[in-house]
Scaffold this motif. Sequence first.
Motif, PDB file in Angstrom:
ATOM      1  N   GLY A  75      -7.875 -28.649   8.362  1.00  0.00           N
ATOM      2  CA  GLY A  75      -6.817 -28.822   7.385  1.00  0.00           C
ATOM      3  C   GLY A  75      -7.278 -29.372   6.056  1.00  0.00           C
ATOM      4  O   GLY A  75      -8.460 -29.637   5.823  1.00  0.00           O
ATOM      5  N   GLU A  76      -6.307 -29.552   5.169  1.00  0.00           N
ATOM      6  CA  GLU A  76      -6.583 -29.965   3.799  1.00  0.00           C
ATOM      7  C   GLU A  76      -7.254 -31.325   3.705  1.00  0.00           C
ATOM      8  O   GLU A  76      -7.919 -31.608   2.709  1.00  0.00           O
ATOM      9  CB  GLU A  76      -5.284 -29.988   2.997  1.00  0.00           C
ATOM     10  N   LYS A  77      -7.080 -32.164   4.719  1.00  0.00           N
ATOM     11  CA  LYS A  77      -7.649 -33.513   4.635  1.00  0.00           C
ATOM     12  C   LYS A  77      -9.167 -33.513   4.719  1.00  0.00           C
ATOM     13  O   LYS A  77      -9.791 -34.544   4.483  1.00  0.00           O
ATOM     14  CB  LYS A  77      -7.062 -34.406   5.730  1.00  0.00           C
ATOM     15  N   LEU A  78      -9.758 -32.350   5.046  1.00  0.00           N
ATOM     16  CA  LEU A  78     -11.217 -32.342   5.141  1.00  0.00           C
ATOM     17  C   LEU A  78     -11.887 -31.075   4.640  1.00  0.00           C
ATOM     18  O   LEU A  78     -13.074 -31.085   4.327  1.00  0.00           O
ATOM     19  CB  LEU A  78     -11.661 -32.595   6.586  1.00  0.00           C
ATOM     20  N   TRP A  79     -11.166 -29.950   4.569  1.00  0.00           N
ATOM     21  CA  TRP A  79     -11.905 -28.720   4.314  1.00  0.00           C
ATOM     22  C   TRP A  79     -12.563 -28.704   2.942  1.00  0.00           C
ATOM     23  O   TRP A  79     -12.090 -29.268   1.967  1.00  0.00           O
ATOM     24  CB  TRP A  79     -11.031 -27.494   4.502  1.00  0.00           C
TER      25      TRP A  79
END
Length: 443
Positions: free
Chosen positions: A94-98
């Motif tokens: 998800g957006e928190k890491l990609w």
Amino acid sequence: MADKIHYTAHAELDQPDGIYRSGETVHCKVDFYRNGEKYQGRIRCRIFIENQMVSSSNADYKGKTLEFKIRCPHPGWVRFSFQILSSHDRALRGEKLWKHPMKPSVVEDIGAVFDPGQLHRLTPRPKDFDAFWERQKAKLDKVPFRTEKKELPVPDAYKGKVRLFAVTLAIGAGQHATGYLAVPEKAAPMSCPAYIWFLSWCWTDTLPEMALSQAARGAVAFAATWHGLPVGMPPEFYVDEQKRFNSLQGVDKPETWIMGRVFLRVLRELEFLKSQPEWNGRELVVHGGSLGGIQTLCAAALDPAVTLAIVGVPCFNEFDTGKVREPSLPLKGKSGTPERCRAAEYFAGSNFAPRITSEIHFCTGFVDTSCPPSGVYVTYNELPADTVKSMSANPRTGHYGTTPHVNGNRRLEEYFKSTKVQKYEPEKEKGEAKKRRTRKTAG
């Protein structure tokens, strides 16, 4: 509070440019962060050779740099891919890491290429490759050159400077080439260089800005679609068309593959662009990335009028690769039967390359899993030895516009830097013609 958590990582290679010799070992060091501070927890490192995973290992990261390594005994491409793991060793997504949305569980990746200058085709070029394309060109020549051209309003920034047209061109069998033509306002005949930009494999309209911006610099410019659909339609129109499209249709024979139409569009678009009265007949620039990249290669290979080609992360580099490397899209995986791959070789960039004599500049990224850098180098290495060429490469970048075209962009700037729009002044032209006639009579 959990929604504010963000993970990042930073990897480095012992060779910053990512270029190694066969038999050498790549050393990759990596650190992981959570909200800017050193992360404490589980991670995974996956190592790929030619997009095939050869290693996957989990580790505890405790704030100290980790090192991973691999040796490659032959010319090829290696990629390190890192993930953050949950307490159950499942990759977070998800957006928190990609790093990029097309790789939703990858927090960092970095790549290397071994002996890029030694990467070559694995099978011979089809003996009738040139004859095949002569037949295709002759087939297109029989299609009447029908043109639909509709003038469009331009954005305020271009008013009084550029004229814009929606264009439709017939290529036969009810199919069309489409795009936007932009011409400097009141440009004199035979006074402008020509420029064409090819859309990548996107189910969208092409970008009129790519034509407008170059026309504002003095070029007669064309922004082409690849799919041949009408320009200027709502986004949902193109999405609906995508549902009816099968990129494998007719792939068993080069004469019937649906993607072959893309290349016929390229030829007709070039024919149209060169027919514009403003073109100076000397300079013709072709430019594109991904699917636009192979269109650019096709243009440079099949039209001797091309003088400069800018090729970004091209697809269709090679298809008949056996099990050594991965064939290009759309023949990856089970779709790429030996028969299909052999048929698609008539559209491979590495087979177009030997025909190219224009100046040409490539770029590739070493974490590009869509159009692998090894295939890009294969095409690059098939260019004639005396061709003016360059490669911009980056070990950290990939596809989807993330790889900067350092040399290509610079060369494009140089190419148009001195271009000035020569205004068409009919009365002045008549006066000059009268003077020439008077001098001739007096002599």
